[in-house]
Design an enzyme around this catalytic site. Structure first.
Site, PDB file in Angstrom:
ATOM      1  N   PRO A   9       0.769  -1.093  -0.044  1.00 37.40           N
ATOM      2  CA  PRO A   9       0.043   0.105   0.082  1.00 37.40           C
ATOM      3  C   PRO A   9       0.900   1.101   0.028  1.00 37.40           C
ATOM      4  CG  PRO A   9      -0.081  -0.997   2.067  1.00 37.40           C
ATOM      5  CD  PRO A   9       0.506  -2.002   1.186  1.00 37.40           C
ATOM      6  N   ASN A  10       0.078   2.217  -0.699  1.00 36.57           N
ATOM      7  CA  ASN A  10       0.840   3.572  -0.848  1.00 36.57           C
ATOM      8  C   ASN A  10       2.130   3.670  -1.511  1.00 36.57           C
ATOM      9  OD1 ASN A  10      -0.887   4.968   0.968  1.00 36.57           O
ATOM     10  ND2 ASN A  10      -0.455   3.629   2.362  1.00 36.57           N
ATOM     11  N   ARG A  17       4.774  11.228  -2.606  1.00 34.95           N
ATOM     12  CA  ARG A  17       4.372  10.656  -1.194  1.00 34.95           C
ATOM     13  C   ARG A  17       5.626  10.876  -0.359  1.00 34.95           C
ATOM     14  NH1 ARG A  17       4.879   4.256   1.253  1.00 34.95           N
ATOM     15  NH2 ARG A  17       4.245   4.905   3.248  1.00 34.95           N
ATOM     16  N   TYR A  22      10.876   9.153   1.230  1.00 40.19           N
ATOM     17  CA  TYR A  22      11.076   7.992   0.286  1.00 40.19           C
ATOM     18  C   TYR A  22      11.752   8.529  -0.842  1.00 40.19           C
ATOM     19  CZ  TYR A  22       7.819   5.693   3.496  1.00 40.19           C
ATOM     20  OH  TYR A  22       7.101   5.265   4.565  1.00 40.19           O
ATOM     21  N   ASN A  73       7.981  -5.531  -0.961  1.00 41.50           N
ATOM     22  CA  ASN A  73       8.176  -4.368  -0.077  1.00 41.50           C
ATOM     23  C   ASN A  73       6.364  -4.293   0.207  1.00 41.50           C
ATOM     24  OD1 ASN A  73       8.047  -2.044   1.234  1.00 41.50           O
ATOM     25  ND2 ASN A  73       9.109  -0.818  -0.148  1.00 41.50           N
ATOM     26  N   ALA A  76       3.291  -0.532   4.571  1.00 44.20           N
ATOM     27  CA  ALA A  76       2.734  -0.800   6.090  1.00 44.20           C
ATOM     28  C   ALA A  76       2.316  -2.406   6.555  1.00 44.20           C
ATOM     29  CB  ALA A  76       1.255   0.317   6.087  1.00 44.20           C
ATOM     30  N   HIS A  79       4.265  -4.328   9.126  1.00 45.08           N
ATOM     31  CA  HIS A  79       4.234  -4.288  10.522  1.00 45.08           C
ATOM     32  C   HIS A  79       2.824  -4.645  11.175  1.00 45.08           C
ATOM     33  CE1 HIS A  79       7.438  -1.646   9.333  1.00 45.08           C
ATOM     34  NE2 HIS A  79       6.688  -0.941   8.738  1.00 45.08           N
ATOM     35  N   GLU A  97      13.064  -9.022   1.189  1.00 43.83           N
ATOM     36  CA  GLU A  97      12.191  -8.296   1.978  1.00 43.83           C
ATOM     37  C   GLU A  97      12.821  -6.484   1.603  1.00 43.83           C
ATOM     38  OE1 GLU A  97      11.587  -8.579   6.159  1.00 43.83           O
ATOM     39  OE2 GLU A  97      10.611  -6.617   6.277  1.00 43.83           O
ATOM     40  N   HIS A  99      12.929  -2.258   2.058  1.00 40.79           N
ATOM     41  CA  HIS A  99      12.220  -1.207   2.407  1.00 40.79           C
ATOM     42  C   HIS A  99      13.321  -0.010   1.877  1.00 40.79           C
ATOM     43  CE1 HIS A  99       9.311  -3.255   4.912  1.00 40.79           C
ATOM     44  NE2 HIS A  99      10.116  -4.105   5.273  1.00 40.79           N
ATOM     45  N   SER A 101      13.172   3.169   3.238  1.00 43.85           N
ATOM     46  CA  SER A 101      13.678   3.943   4.226  1.00 43.85           C
ATOM     47  C   SER A 101      14.180   3.031   5.318  1.00 43.85           C
ATOM     48  CB  SER A 101      12.411   4.677   4.931  1.00 43.85           C
ATOM     49  OG  SER A 101      11.450   3.857   5.437  1.00 43.85           O
ATOM     50  N   ARG A 106      13.036   5.076  12.408  1.00 40.26           N
ATOM     51  CA  ARG A 106      11.669   5.716  12.428  1.00 40.26           C
ATOM     52  C   ARG A 106      10.998   5.347  13.791  1.00 40.26           C
ATOM     53  NH1 ARG A 106       9.229   5.024   6.797  1.00 40.26           N
ATOM     54  NH2 ARG A 106       8.142   6.696   7.654  1.00 40.26           N
TER      55      ARG A 106
END
Ligand code: DQA
Length: 142
Positions: A9-10, A17, A22, A73, A76, A79, A97, A99, A101, A106
């Site tokens: 998502p996103n 964004r 990012y 990726n 969200a 998590h 996997e 990411h 960032s 964070r």
């Protein structure tokens, strides 16, 4: 070798964004980056993105059935989703996997990943270049 690069998502909103987090690479740039990396590595790379968890689960089931390596990726859902982890656990080919960032720098809620425990490896915080590094490892060219 076919490889799936799956984004949750996103991530389709990359470029606009939260660019401070990012970067300014757009999702379409990311697709090109992965496809070019695939060409260089002799991989047939297909890049997908979804904002619907069931769709991602279906793609992971397909990869499990076909024995296709996956770069994931999960955004969200990394998590939050035991379902995505359970689908990843069914994969038989490598799973990396990624990411963009550094999630460990964070918020605390980003420090735990449901995916990492069933992934072969994790690339975190190296920006969109992390996808190319993951593909390189899958190709055995690291
Ligand atoms: C992300 C990190 C996640 O915490 C976040 O929810 C994302 C993107 C990353 O690529 O840095 O959507 O997976």
């Amino acid at each position: 070798m076919n490889v799936l690069v799956l984004n949750g998502p996103n991530l389709g909103r990359l470029g606009t964004r939260e660019p401070a987090v990012y970067g300014t690479t757009t999702y379409s740039d990311l697709v090109t980056l992965c496809e070019r990396a695939g060409e260089e590595l002799g991989l047939s790379v297909e890049v997908r993105q979804t904002d619907h968890e069931g769709e991602l689960l279906g793609w992971l089931h397909g990869a499990a059935d076909a024995g296709t390596p996956v770069v994931l990726n999960a955004g969200a859902w990394t998590h939050t989703s035991v379902a995505v982890r359970d689908a990843c656990a069914q994969l038989t080919a490598p799973l990396v996997e990624v990411h963009i960032s550094n999630v460990h720098k964070r918020e605390e809620f980003r420090h735990h990943s449901y995916i990492s425990g069933v992934a072969d490896g994790v690339v975190v915080g190296l920006g969109v270049r992390g996808y190319a590094l993951a593909l390189r490892w899958i190709a055995g060219r690291d």
